[in-house]
Design a protein around this motif. Sequence first.
Motif, short mmCIF file in Angstrom:
data_model
loop_
_atom_site.label_atom_id
_atom_site.label_comp_id
_atom_site.label_asym_id
_atom_site.label_seq_id
_atom_site.Cartn_x
_atom_site.Cartn_y
_atom_site.Cartn_z
N MET A 1 0.82 -1.19 0.00
CA MET A 1 0.00 0.00 0.00
C MET A 1 0.87 1.26 0.00
SD MET A 1 -3.28 -0.75 0.25
CE MET A 1 -4.22 -1.30 1.67
N SER A 2 2.18 1.10 0.12
CA SER A 2 3.00 2.30 0.15
C SER A 2 3.09 2.87 -1.27
CB SER A 2 4.39 1.95 0.69
OG SER A 2 5.39 2.56 -0.09
N LYS A 3 2.93 4.21 -1.36
CA LYS A 3 2.94 4.81 -2.69
C LYS A 3 4.31 4.64 -3.35
CE LYS A 3 0.79 8.66 -1.44
NZ LYS A 3 0.24 10.02 -1.55
N ARG A 4 5.35 4.63 -2.53
CA ARG A 4 6.68 4.44 -3.09
C ARG A 4 6.76 3.07 -3.79
NH1 ARG A 4 10.80 1.72 -1.47
NH2 ARG A 4 9.95 1.26 0.58
N LYS A 5 6.22 2.07 -3.14
CA LYS A 5 6.28 0.73 -3.74
C LYS A 5 5.35 0.62 -4.94
CE LYS A 5 7.80 -1.72 0.36
NZ LYS A 5 7.39 -2.55 1.50
N LEU A 6 4.20 1.24 -4.85
CA LEU A 6 3.27 1.19 -5.99
C LEU A 6 3.91 1.88 -7.20
CD1 LEU A 6 -0.12 1.92 -4.17
CD2 LEU A 6 0.73 -0.28 -5.00
N LEU A 7 4.57 3.00 -6.94
CA LEU A 7 5.25 3.72 -8.02
C LEU A 7 6.32 2.84 -8.66
CD1 LEU A 7 5.69 6.46 -9.50
CD2 LEU A 7 7.39 7.00 -7.76
N GLN A 8 7.02 2.12 -7.82
CA GLN A 8 8.07 1.24 -8.33
C GLN A 8 7.49 0.12 -9.22
OE1 GLN A 8 10.61 -0.09 -5.17
NE2 GLN A 8 11.99 -1.18 -6.55
N LEU A 9 6.34 -0.41 -8.81
CA LEU A 9 5.70 -1.45 -9.64
C LEU A 9 5.36 -0.89 -11.02
CD1 LEU A 9 3.20 -3.06 -7.08
CD2 LEU A 9 5.29 -4.08 -8.00
#
Length: 756
Positions: free
Chosen positions: A269-277
């Motif tokens: 749910m972290s935006k940083r991780k979603l951005l990375q995906l």
Amino acid sequence: MSDETESAGLDFIRQRVADDLASGKHRSVVTRFPPEPNGYLHIGHSKAICLNFGLAREHGGQCRLRMDDTDPSKESYEYVDAIKRDIEWLGFEWDDVFFASDYFEKLYAHAVALIKKGLAYVDSLDEAAVREYRGTITEPGKPSPYRDRSVEENLDLFARMRAGEFSDGEHVLRAKIDLAAANMKMRDPPIYRIRHATHYRQGDAWCVYPLYDFTHCLSDAFEGVTHSLCTLEFQDNRELYDWVLDHTDEPCRPRQTEFARLSLEYTVMSKRKLLQLVEDGHVDGWDDPRMPTISGLRRRGLTPDSIRRFCDRIGVAKHNSEVELALLEHTVREDLNERCPRVMGVLRPLKVVIENHSGAAENLDAAYWPHDIDKEGSRQVPFSRELYIERDDFAESPPKKWHRLAPGAEVRLRYAYVVKCTDVIKDDAGEVVELHCTYDPETLDAAPADGRKIKGTIHWVSAKESVECEVRLYDRLFSVARPGADGVDFLEQLNPSSLEVVKNARVEPSLLSTKPGDRWQLERTGFFYVDPDSKPGAPIFNRTVALRDSWSKLTAKKAASAAAKPKSPGSSQKAAPKPRQVLGDEAKDLVARHGIGEDEARLISEEAVLKTLFDSALPATSNVTGLAALLVNDVRRELKKEAKLPFGGSKLAELLNLVEDGTISGRTAKDVFAEMARSGERPKKIVESRGLAQLGDAAELESVVARVVLESADLVSRYRAGNRNLLGALVGQVMKATGGRANPRAVNEMLRQKLG
Ligand code: ATP
Ligand code: MG
């Protein structure tokens, strides 16, 4: 009253608001939803949205939308627009949109006022030194040598910071509070920093930017917010929130209250991780239907109602907990069951010739709704000599209790006749390509006259009239319930079979004119949403969720819960999440000996076939977690379709090893597995014969990257001009150019270096 006490079914926040109104502390409620426009909203945000907008609505108050946009490096209008679109789609309206960046001048004046009161100073220690001087939880901090600068010197330096005389990090403005405070947040926190960067909204007007703890409370005060609701990780910030408001002269005094964040199994749910995906091309953009983003869930086919109902069900509490994915799916099924007409589609067609049928199609009436749903409507489906049924609905040597089609067996075709399989036609390789059947013309809407029992009903479409279409089947994005836990790289835990594209599926002709955004239930197969990529006459169906409801089963099986969650109004009769099931001995042993997750261990130990495969694959691979994920996701899905699998443990191990040694990517492994499940061929042979091996050769990859960079001059120049979001698009181009055979992370790295 304690934070968790409930009365009249109110959660603790609603209770607090009700108390404040009853006591006259506030005459009306003003809340806000304050996203940072640095990514798309996700289902966690929808919890905060439902709470803030919901509270205002329940009390006839107001809810403001505020872009918390004080970090110039990551924000953009693309995100602002997406945020607005998603909130509206969820069914909420804001009373005003504000931008924290519009307050920069006002915030700056407040900072100057703090300096004048001797409550803020310019520190010239570098970041590392500031951290070191702050001390630790057990040791007090020590003063910076610059802490006692005079008011005049501070004013002069701060003005020159704003004027752009210094470079990033040379100075910061800190609040002068207490270096021995038990709460680390109170040890002279930085409130302004220098950033020479272009802000998406303010351009180059500023090179000093206020930090969260200074901006947020003051923005709340500027907007007349009464109840400032945020997630638990801001608990320690509350003292600072109050300190800033105590020492500035804003008349409004909002109160901060924290509640638990929503986290959901099998996703991040972290935006940083979603951005990375998104950027690394692991998914197809922010609205990929596997993403937990609102836009992804929309494209998956969820309705705003179901998301709101889900948020209502999980309630608002003060303890972080993880919500089971099965609860979300259950809520979605409940919602779609009431709104999706039922039609027929065949995912993997197997041709059936009805030998005693004349050939001319006859149109049969078929109701959209079953008797127990109080809705009307029907269409006609053509029945003809040549039909398709689901390949999985036929078994040449059926297991016990098989109620579908088999040689010599009878089955009912939904809305139509009873048919009997008289002959099985195979190709040279021994694969079944066609079935010959006879039909009993007396059985339309009627049981066979001689009283023989027909146990199964299967779906079908007419061969000629049906419409060819693409179906996208989604599974959880990650193979483990808590991706990234225990220091594991979350990208290593992506589920390689989270997307399965079925190209030659067929749906009944009434769906020829279906439009993007339509929702259907394909009987026995799932709920589907017509994807925006669909073309007229060539629909694409996204499976929102399959029909089987593991949640109802889970709740029935699990022990009653002692830890009932606080409920929001109107949700008292609904099922509350129950604790996890106790692990059996065999599962415990798997966890202890091989370190695999409890969920996987349970599923493997419960299913004898999986356990046998696990034991036989284990000696041949070192990737035990990968093996567990493969069994629990892919093999288990195959088992539901196929009673007998055409592969054993050694082929599974071989597949895992091909990924381990870099021959193929996790993404390709998915295709190889599908082929292996179909043909029983060895993974190595499949990779060889279909040329699926990954580009191992850096030089080869370099040349593709170089070509893409040349051909995408426009993207490249926009990227170089600062639009870093475009990296994902470039990675995508390279992936496309290599037919998916490159490692996206290697591509990403190479592109970054090349573009500087
Ligand atoms: P990230 O840390 O991933 O960047 P964030 O929480 O900082 O996410 P914001 O855009 O600042 O993202 O969040 C806006 C609001 O939504 C905040 O008030 C935040 O508390 C709330 N929120 C964010 N994530 C969740 C969640 N998982 N559950 C409930 N509320 C959330
Ligand atoms: Mg934030």
